[in-house]
Design a protein around this motif. Structure first.
Motif, short mmCIF file in Angstrom:
data_model
loop_
_atom_site.label_atom_id
_atom_site.label_comp_id
_atom_site.label_asym_id
_atom_site.label_seq_id
_atom_site.Cartn_x
_atom_site.Cartn_y
_atom_site.Cartn_z
N UNK A 40 0.81 -1.21 0.00
CA UNK A 40 0.00 0.00 0.00
C UNK A 40 0.85 1.27 0.00
N UNK A 41 2.15 1.14 0.34
CA UNK A 41 3.03 2.30 0.40
C UNK A 41 4.02 2.37 -0.76
N UNK A 42 4.07 1.33 -1.56
CA UNK A 42 5.19 1.18 -2.49
C UNK A 42 5.04 1.96 -3.79
N UNK A 43 3.85 2.41 -4.10
CA UNK A 43 3.66 3.10 -5.37
C UNK A 43 3.41 2.12 -6.50
N UNK A 44 2.96 2.66 -7.62
CA UNK A 44 2.54 1.81 -8.72
C UNK A 44 3.67 0.97 -9.30
N UNK A 45 4.86 1.55 -9.48
CA UNK A 45 5.94 0.82 -10.15
C UNK A 45 6.33 -0.44 -9.38
N UNK A 46 6.56 -0.28 -8.09
CA UNK A 46 7.01 -1.42 -7.30
C UNK A 46 5.91 -2.46 -7.16
N UNK A 47 4.68 -2.04 -6.98
CA UNK A 47 3.59 -3.01 -6.85
C UNK A 47 3.33 -3.71 -8.18
N UNK A 48 3.45 -2.99 -9.30
CA UNK A 48 3.28 -3.64 -10.61
C UNK A 48 4.39 -4.65 -10.86
N UNK A 49 5.60 -4.32 -10.44
CA UNK A 49 6.71 -5.25 -10.60
C UNK A 49 6.46 -6.52 -9.79
N UNK A 50 5.99 -6.36 -8.56
CA UNK A 50 5.67 -7.53 -7.74
C UNK A 50 4.57 -8.36 -8.39
#
Length: 310
Positions: A138-148
């Motif tokens: 919830x804190x990581x932002x779109x780029x990091x969450x999309x990568x995950x």
């Protein structure tokens, strides 16, 4: 595309130390279980792909982690990922799920791996990181969450070649996680490169130094890049980085020199020129002071390896 200065410095440092990520295991677990990957000596990570679990570490209360959360362990500290907030011992106890998820039983899936550098643990980025970093989805932002999400898709589909794809994505995961840590923390421990990257003025000087390490830098020139007086810059740089600007420049040049010598395509004289030295004696002295051995030792090693392959 505009790239902020601290990203430039981070990129050059990670490239020089040759970051490589590897996926070690990706278990699907249910019931009561606990898993530790500590003891390898490498920086490691755990990405929760499904479900949730507790993180146990020394001298801290258990922390709940859920799908999309990322844990970085830069210094290989002891830890347990577990289904419960209390654990009976420090051993691995795994209840693995094979095939489809069992009905009405929670399943947790982890993606576990580690990071390697050519320099081993002698790395200013790793040295500057805390014992653990938790990045919440919830804190990581779109780029990091999309990568995950992309890593979890690769893991679920297991298409041809998915393993090297996951490894390359894990490379990116580390860089983005470190960048997130730098940008999200208001304060960083002084005496580290990451503390310097979080300071706008010192970062500008580092950006210039890393962009042109061969330049005839002086303290005055670097202070000008930071828009600071000579004395204020020197004091601030030393407080944040833990070294004088010129000592940092020398060390960075020698890191680059070692990398180029290991590549084997440049002569010692060529490498010396590429990192801004005009005196071979001064270059050899600086190289030995930083690495503990002279540049000729790398050439000897390469010759022995070449003879062994002939």
């Amino acid at each position: 595309m505009d790239i902020s200065p601290h990203e430039d410095v981070l990129s050059t440092v990670l490239a020089a130390y040759n970051l490589r990520a590897r996926i070690d295991t990706n278990p699907r677990l249910c019931g009561e279980w606990q898993l530790s990957t500590s003891g390898s000596g490498n920086a490691s990570f755990h990405l929760v792909g499904q479900g949730g679990c507790y993180l146990h570490m020394e001298a801290m209360a258990p922390v709940w982690m859920e799908a999309g959360d990322l844990l970085l362990l830069p210094h290989d500290d002891w830890h347990l990922m577990a289904s419960r907030d209390t654990v009976p011992d420090r051993d691995n106890h795994l209840t693995l799920v094979e095939g489809e998820d069992p009905p009405d039983i929670p399943v947790t899936q982890l993606l576990c791996g580690h990071f390697e550098f050519d320099s081993g643990r002698r790395n200013p980025i790793l040295a500057a990181l805390p014992d653990h970093i938790i990045i919440r989805r919830r804190e990581s932002g779109d780029r990091l969450s999309h990568l995950a999400d992309l890593m979890n898709i690769e893991l679920a589909e297991r298409s041809s070649g998915y393993r090297p794809v996951l490894d390359r994505l894990a490379d990116t995961l580390f860089v983005m996680a470190v960048r997130h840590h730098i940008c999200s923390q208001r304060e960083h421990s002084e005496g580290s490169l990451i503390a310097a990257l979080a300071d706008d003025r010192i970062r500008r000087a580092l950006d210039a130094l890393h962009a042109h390490p061969e330049a005839a830098w002086t303290l005055e020139g670097l202070a000008s890049e930071a828009a600071m007086s000579r004395s204020s810059f020197a004091e601030r740089f030393h407080a944040l980085v833990g070294q004088t600007p010129i000592d940092y420049l020398t060390q960075w040049r020698m890191v680059l020199a070692e990398r180029q010598l290991r590549d084997g395509r440049e002569s010692v004289a060529g490498v010396m020129d590429a990192v801004g030295y005009t005196s071979e004696a001064a270059f050899r002295k600086a190289f030995k002071r930083v690495h503990g051995f002279g540049p000729g030792r790398i050439r000897q090693l390469l010759r022995r390896l070449g003879a062994g392959q002939a």
